[in-house]
Design a protein around this motif. Structure first.
Motif, PDB file in Angstrom:
ATOM      1  N   GLN A 237      46.693  -6.435 -29.011  1.00 37.06           N
ATOM      2  CA  GLN A 237      47.180  -8.097 -29.551  1.00 37.06           C
ATOM      3  C   GLN A 237      45.545  -8.541 -30.316  1.00 37.06           C
ATOM      4  OE1 GLN A 237      48.129 -10.646 -25.788  1.00 37.06           O
ATOM      5  NE2 GLN A 237      49.949  -8.561 -25.330  1.00 37.06           N
TER       6      GLN A 237
ATOM      7  N   ARG B  11      43.765  -7.010 -23.932  1.00 40.86           N
ATOM      8  CA  ARG B  11      44.323  -7.933 -25.131  1.00 40.86           C
ATOM      9  C   ARG B  11      43.847  -6.389 -27.075  1.00 40.86           C
ATOM     10  NH1 ARG B  11      42.773 -11.325 -27.853  1.00 40.86           N
ATOM     11  NH2 ARG B  11      44.354 -12.368 -28.439  1.00 40.86           N
TER      12      ARG B  11
ATOM     13  N   PRO C 283      46.417  -9.635 -20.832  1.00 37.51           N
ATOM     14  CA  PRO C 283      46.327  -9.165 -21.926  1.00 37.51           C
ATOM     15  C   PRO C 283      46.154 -11.220 -21.909  1.00 37.51           C
ATOM     16  CG  PRO C 283      48.558  -8.779 -22.196  1.00 37.51           C
ATOM     17  CD  PRO C 283      48.002  -8.424 -20.715  1.00 37.51           C
TER      18      PRO C 283
END
Length: 233
Positions: free
Chosen positions: A148, A143, A135
């Motif tokens: 994220q 991600r 990520p």
């Protein structure tokens, strides 16, 4: 030798790969990457293709996608190539082709190969030594799958959703899966199938898809066929 027809089956995931001509850089900066993803999103929507995972490397791209129709992948990649190459050439004051021939693809049996192919794609920057944590690389779907940052380009496959009942559960399960050791043989198999246009799946899957595709889906076994031995009755 005649070029083998590309295999594309509606409703099934496919692993796509495209590389720069003579390993030319496809992206010179983040503005190029942003524009490529914008064109990809438009082309995928117009061609009715669901994108499940991607990674943009300097000189090549990997995508994992499911087309609603058999022509969807070709239409998406044609539109993407036409729009991005024109924009890229104008921006960088160059001319000519950008791609190394046509894109490569592999039909995937979802139940057995979709998640390994997602991992293969999102770990590409790790294998290349660019980062030690998937990520941390901005230009992939990792991600998104690890919670994220939401990526509007992506449509999560039902198998990804089956990893957990909540986003937190799915993200934790995916981080565990990304962190598992990956056999070199698995990497080679995924790479070879995509570059050579073979399907990835069980024997029963290949037999079913052979009826749909009307062509061979796996490499022929090497060597002469064995003669049948005479067995006395």
């Amino acid at each position: 030798m005649a070029r083998m027809s590309r295999l594309a089956v509606a409703g099934h995931p496919h692993h796509l790969f495209q590389r720069g001509n003579d390993r030319t850089a496809l992206f010179r900066d983040d503005a190029d990457r942003e524009r490529y993803l914008g064109f990809l999103r438009e082309a995928a929507a117009a061609a009715k293709v669901a994108l499940h995972a991607y990674v943009l490397m300097d000189d090549h791209v990997h995508l994992l996608a499911t087309p609603a129709g058999a022509e969807g992948l070709s239409r998406m990649m044609q539109a993407l190539g036409r729009n991005y190459v024109g924009w890229f050439n104008h921006r960088h004051q160059r001319s000519g082709t950008l791609w190394e021939g046509r894109f490569r693809s592999s039909l995937i049996e979802a139940d057995s190969w979709l998640l390994p192919c997602m991992r293969y794609i999102e770990l590409n920057p790790v294998r290349a030594g660019i980062t030690v944590d998937a990520p941390a690389y901005r230009w992939s779907s990792a991600r998104h799958h690890l919670g994220q940052g939401a990526d509007a380009l992506l449509t999560d496959h039902t198998l990804f959703w089956s990893l957990g009942n909540t986003p937190f559960d799915r993200e934790a399960a995916w981080r565990d899966f990304l962190g598992q050791p990956v056999a070199a043989a698995e990497v080679r198999q995924i790479t070879a199938s995509c570059l050579r246009g073979w399907a990835l799946g069980s024997t029963s899957f290949l037999e079913r898809m052979h009826e749909v595709a009307g062509r061979r889906l796996a490499p022929a076994k090497r060597g002469r066929p064995r003669r049948h031995e005479h067995v006395p009755i």
